[in-house]
Design a protein around this motif. Structure first.
Motif, PDB file in Angstrom:
ATOM      1  N   ILE A 339       0.839  -1.203   0.000  1.00 19.30           N
ATOM      2  CA  ILE A 339       0.000   0.000   0.000  1.00 19.30           C
ATOM      3  C   ILE A 339       0.871   1.249   0.000  1.00 19.30           C
ATOM      4  O   ILE A 339       0.616   2.211  -0.733  1.00 19.30           O
ATOM      5  CB  ILE A 339      -0.948  -0.027   1.208  1.00 19.30           C
ATOM      6  CG1 ILE A 339      -1.884  -1.238   1.126  1.00 19.30           C
ATOM      7  CG2 ILE A 339      -1.754   1.260   1.298  1.00 19.30           C
ATOM      8  CD1 ILE A 339      -2.782  -1.396   2.326  1.00 19.30           C
ATOM      9  N   SER A 340       1.922   1.234   0.828  1.00 23.21           N
ATOM     10  CA  SER A 340       2.839   2.375   0.847  1.00 23.21           C
ATOM     11  C   SER A 340       3.566   2.526  -0.476  1.00 23.21           C
ATOM     12  O   SER A 340       3.896   3.648  -0.895  1.00 23.21           O
ATOM     13  CB  SER A 340       3.855   2.203   1.988  1.00 23.21           C
ATOM     14  OG  SER A 340       3.208   2.135   3.240  1.00 23.21           O
ATOM     15  N   LEU A 341       3.825   1.407  -1.146  1.00 27.48           N
ATOM     16  CA  LEU A 341       4.500   1.475  -2.439  1.00 27.48           C
ATOM     17  C   LEU A 341       3.658   2.215  -3.471  1.00 27.48           C
ATOM     18  O   LEU A 341       4.200   2.894  -4.351  1.00 27.48           O
ATOM     19  CB  LEU A 341       4.805   0.056  -2.928  1.00 27.48           C
ATOM     20  CG  LEU A 341       5.686  -0.074  -4.174  1.00 27.48           C
ATOM     21  CD1 LEU A 341       7.060   0.528  -3.915  1.00 27.48           C
ATOM     22  CD2 LEU A 341       5.807  -1.536  -4.585  1.00 27.48           C
ATOM     23  N   GLY A 342       2.340   2.103  -3.376  1.00 28.26           N
ATOM     24  CA  GLY A 342       1.473   2.822  -4.304  1.00 28.26           C
ATOM     25  C   GLY A 342       1.600   4.327  -4.179  1.00 28.26           C
ATOM     26  O   GLY A 342       1.408   5.053  -5.165  1.00 28.26           O
ATOM     27  N   ILE A 343       1.932   4.822  -2.971  1.00 28.05           N
ATOM     28  CA  ILE A 343       2.073   6.267  -2.770  1.00 28.05           C
ATOM     29  C   ILE A 343       3.299   6.795  -3.498  1.00 28.05           C
ATOM     30  O   ILE A 343       3.252   7.815  -4.192  1.00 28.05           O
ATOM     31  CB  ILE A 343       2.134   6.588  -1.265  1.00 28.05           C
ATOM     32  CG1 ILE A 343       0.839   6.139  -0.575  1.00 28.05           C
ATOM     33  CG2 ILE A 343       2.367   8.071  -1.035  1.00 28.05           C
ATOM     34  CD1 ILE A 343       0.861   6.313   0.934  1.00 28.05           C
ATOM     35  N   VAL A 344       4.427   6.083  -3.342  1.00 31.87           N
ATOM     36  CA  VAL A 344       5.659   6.567  -3.970  1.00 31.87           C
ATOM     37  C   VAL A 344       5.604   6.405  -5.492  1.00 31.87           C
ATOM     38  O   VAL A 344       6.249   7.155  -6.232  1.00 31.87           O
ATOM     39  CB  VAL A 344       6.879   5.839  -3.370  1.00 31.87           C
ATOM     40  CG1 VAL A 344       6.959   4.403  -3.840  1.00 31.87           C
ATOM     41  CG2 VAL A 344       8.169   6.568  -3.701  1.00 31.87           C
TER      42      VAL A 344
END
Length: 430
Positions: A339-344
């Protein structure tokens, strides 16, 4: 733009496949011991090939089951990454377009925050569809209110534990939108990724979290990226103001997450949905006078109601609402890291859109700054035991390289090889 799960406070994944995976692993040990003792006793009586084949079939079944759970979570993770990236990048780009017709960032913040009132109703619909014990809305509301203490949601609890987070929420969104009015979306989305470094620094100082050298390096990368991003535009006042706004927004977001963990702790899905609904309701009740004052003082004047681009406003609010749903409740179906990877990943998406619309000039300094910030963000996604995982991986690769040499050494060394393999497995458990 907050995260009660992996980023703010870990949510309780009651129906998460993680628990299924843990349960399967937990069952492996006792069953394996029982089968092992049975096979040993039968081996003493002359051996039993049927028991060994049954054990092999059972182990194969467990491996297939565990692999299926992991594959399902990985597939959900890929879909979640795409949805998070598209919703975050889409809301940023659409907000930038909205300001060309509707230059009122605080009014847009108020309008988007009001949509948070839909969190608990949507959660309750999911509760009716999934839970075997269906409760009335009032029963579910009272049960979720226990998150605030034994007395539930009182006036004291609201003004001490809810209202401050509502103000931080509004400041985070308002400063982010103000930054979009000053600089391009690529710089804004990249600089906002620094909030993860700020979360680590605040957690280390306030919550006394574990010190990790790699995360200190990531925080240094984030600060260096901010300085280089400012230098890329030559320290002009317009650019400096935009960078200041987005860094302040990232700081407010980090403060929100750390204070939430310190004051309220972790929250289950229903409790998180109720909390966000209360924040949206409080925003509608107590903050509605601010857009009115800004309108009549011509600070944010937008003519008549017919001149408002309602389609753009609803688009921004809807995408932000979808983003918050994915970030806060996505851990039920996949890993928080994905999920955090989608932000970056929204940073290169915004860069491609800006490059296509000719709104950005990628010089070497800006490109290096964006890459440094994104690298620091990815370093902060490393687990706390990443060094142990690296040691285990190195040991496994080393043992695979030595295996052919041991087999060529002849039968005299086969006993030593088997003992060495057992020692390696016990030293570096899977």
């Amino acid at each position: 733009m907050k995260k009660h799960s992996a980023r703010v406070a870990p949510l309780s994944a009651c129906n998460s496949p993680v628990l299924t995976l843990t349960k399967v692993k937990g069952e492996d040990r006792p069953r394996e011991n029982v089968v092992g003792s049975t096979s040993d006793s039968q081996a003493a009586n002359g051996g039993a090939p049927g028991a060994e084949s049954a054990t092999g079939r059972w182990r194969l079944h467990c491996c297939i089951k565990i692999t299926a759970v992991q594959v399902r979570k990985a597939l959900w993770g890929v879909a979640m990454v795409m949805c998070v990236c598209s919703s975050w990048a889409g809301s940023t780009q659409l907000a930038k377009l909205t300001f060309q017709q509707f230059d009122a960032p605080f009014t847009l913040t108020w309008f988007a925050t009001t949509w948070n009132c839909l969190f608990f109703p949507l959660y309750y619909i999911g509760h009716l569809c999934k839970s075997p014990e269906r409760q009335t809305p009032r029963q579910r509301f009272r049960e979720c209110c226990r998150f605030f203490g034994d007395d539930g949601l009182t006036a004291k609890v609201f003004f001490t534990k809810v209202a401050p987070f509502g103000l931080l929420w509004i400041l985070t969104n308002y400063l982010y939108l103000q930054a979009l009015r000053k600089i391009n979306t690529t710089d804004v989305s990249a600089l906002f990724c620094c909030n993860k470094a700020f979360v680590f620094l605040l957690s280390w100082i306030v919550l006394r979290d574990r010190f990790m050298g790699v995360r200190i390096v990531a925080a240094i990368f984030a600060i260096a990226g901010i300085v280089m991003m400012t230098y890329a535009d030559g320290f002009h006042s317009h650019s400096v103001m935009g960078i200041t706004f987005v860094v302040a927004s990232a700081s407010m977001s980090a403060l929100y997450k750390v204070l939430f963990k310190m004051v309220l702790g972790s929250a289950k899905f229903g409790e998180a949905a109720l909390f966000l609904t209360i924040v949206g309701g409080a925003n509608f009740v107590f903050i509605s006078f601010v857009p009115v004052i800004l309108y009549f003082t011509h600070v944010e004047y937008f003519g008549s109601l017919e001149d408002i681009p309602w389609l753009y406003l609803c688009g921004v609010a809807g995408l932000l609402f979808a983003f918050n749903i994915l970030v806060n409740f996505g851990i039920a179906v996949t890993y928080p890291t994905l999920i955090s990877l989608g932000i970056v990943l929204s940073v290169p998406v915004n860069a491609m859109v800006d490059l296509y619309t000719c709104e950005i000039h990628f010089n070497a300094v800006r490109l290096i700054a964006v890459l440094i910030i994104c690298l620091g963000f990815l370093m902060l996604l490393l687990p706390e035991d990443w060094d142990q995982c690296f040691i285990q991986l190195h040991a496994k690769l080393q043992s695979k390289r030595e295996e052919p040499a041991e087999e060529e050494a002849g039968p005299g060394s086969s006993l030593n090889w088997s003992r060495r393999a057992r020692t390696s497995m016990s030293t570096f458990p899977h």
